[in-house]
Design a protein around this motif. Sequence first.
Motif, PDB file in Angstrom:
ATOM      1  N   LEU A   4      57.981  77.009  32.623  1.00 24.06           N
ATOM      2  CA  LEU A   4      56.837  77.132  33.523  1.00 24.06           C
ATOM      3  C   LEU A   4      57.389  77.307  34.932  1.00 24.06           C
ATOM      4  O   LEU A   4      58.201  76.493  35.382  1.00 24.06           O
ATOM      5  N   GLU A   6      56.223  77.863  38.883  1.00 19.42           N
ATOM      6  CA  GLU A   6      55.170  77.915  39.895  1.00 19.42           C
ATOM      7  C   GLU A   6      55.612  78.796  41.062  1.00 19.42           C
ATOM      8  O   GLU A   6      56.803  78.912  41.354  1.00 19.42           O
ATOM      9  N   SER A  21      50.369  80.010  41.555  1.00 23.75           N
ATOM     10  CA  SER A  21      50.444  80.603  40.220  1.00 23.75           C
ATOM     11  C   SER A  21      51.445  79.826  39.379  1.00 23.75           C
ATOM     12  O   SER A  21      52.399  79.253  39.908  1.00 23.75           O
ATOM     13  N   CYS A  22      51.214  79.831  38.087  1.00 19.71           N
ATOM     14  CA  CYS A  22      52.152  79.210  37.146  1.00 19.71           C
ATOM     15  C   CYS A  22      52.289  80.140  35.955  1.00 19.71           C
ATOM     16  O   CYS A  22      51.317  80.357  35.214  1.00 19.71           O
ATOM     17  N   GLN A  23      53.478  80.673  35.789  1.00 18.14           N
ATOM     18  CA  GLN A  23      53.742  81.603  34.698  1.00 18.14           C
ATOM     19  C   GLN A  23      54.477  80.870  33.576  1.00 18.14           C
ATOM     20  O   GLN A  23      55.533  80.278  33.812  1.00 18.14           O
ATOM     21  N   SER A  25      56.479  81.169  30.008  1.00 22.70           N
ATOM     22  CA  SER A  25      57.240  82.156  29.248  1.00 22.70           C
ATOM     23  C   SER A  25      58.101  81.457  28.212  1.00 22.70           C
ATOM     24  O   SER A  25      58.277  80.238  28.255  1.00 22.70           O
ATOM     25  N   ARG A  71      42.629  80.976  34.526  1.00 23.28           N
ATOM     26  CA  ARG A  71      43.704  81.281  33.570  1.00 23.28           C
ATOM     27  C   ARG A  71      43.556  82.707  33.085  1.00 23.28           C
ATOM     28  O   ARG A  71      42.456  83.175  32.793  1.00 23.28           O
ATOM     29  N   LYS A  75      48.257  86.940  29.783  1.00 25.43           N
ATOM     30  CA  LYS A  75      49.528  86.949  30.496  1.00 25.43           C
ATOM     31  C   LYS A  75      50.164  85.566  30.575  1.00 25.43           C
ATOM     32  O   LYS A  75      51.228  85.414  31.178  1.00 25.43           O
ATOM     33  N   ASN A  76      49.515  84.565  29.981  1.00 25.60           N
ATOM     34  CA  ASN A  76      50.036  83.189  30.003  1.00 25.60           C
ATOM     35  C   ASN A  76      50.292  82.703  31.431  1.00 25.60           C
ATOM     36  O   ASN A  76      51.343  82.125  31.735  1.00 25.60           O
ATOM     37  N   VAL A  77      49.340  82.921  32.295  1.00 29.20           N
ATOM     38  CA  VAL A  77      49.472  82.486  33.676  1.00 29.20           C
ATOM     39  C   VAL A  77      48.204  81.745  34.081  1.00 29.20           C
ATOM     40  O   VAL A  77      47.105  82.098  33.652  1.00 29.20           O
ATOM     41  N   PHE A  79      46.214  79.872  37.585  1.00 25.61           N
ATOM     42  CA  PHE A  79      46.145  79.940  39.042  1.00 25.61           C
ATOM     43  C   PHE A  79      45.429  78.700  39.568  1.00 25.61           C
ATOM     44  O   PHE A  79      44.608  78.098  38.871  1.00 25.61           O
ATOM     45  N   CYS A  95      52.915  72.413  37.760  1.00 29.09           N
ATOM     46  CA  CYS A  95      52.196  72.967  36.620  1.00 29.09           C
ATOM     47  C   CYS A  95      52.673  72.243  35.361  1.00 29.09           C
ATOM     48  O   CYS A  95      53.871  71.954  35.220  1.00 29.09           O
TER      49      CYS A  95
END
Length: 121
Positions: A4, A6, A21-23, A25, A71, A75-77, A79, A95
């Motif tokens: 994760l 941020e 944002s928090c991506q 992966s 969310r 894209k698995n992100v 906000f 996150c």
Amino acid sequence: QVQLVESGGGLVQPGGSLTLSCQASGSIFSIYVMRWYRQSPGKERELIAAIVTGGTAHYADSVKGRFTMSRDSDKNVVFLQMNRLKPEDTAVYYCNGAIATNVLGIGSDYWGQGTQVTVSS
């Protein structure tokens, strides 16, 4: 297995806005819930917002009406839109996600590294 990350923190004046944002992966099979926490110096980490997959966001009283969590599942992100920021919102924002990495569906807790938000004139 899961990372994760941020982004979006920084310095903003009182009354201003920021979007974090928090991506997510890695080996993601299913995301059950995503959360935003924050921690100020000398204080405990505070849960401020959460979204359960397929549900709506819930907020702590301290941010309700000013912060909006959203969310993008494709894209698995996630906000965190922060409006009308106050000096007391100054903190490191983290996150967190309950995420399953395989078909067994057992979720584990993952954390980002945090991003600093400073509200000051």
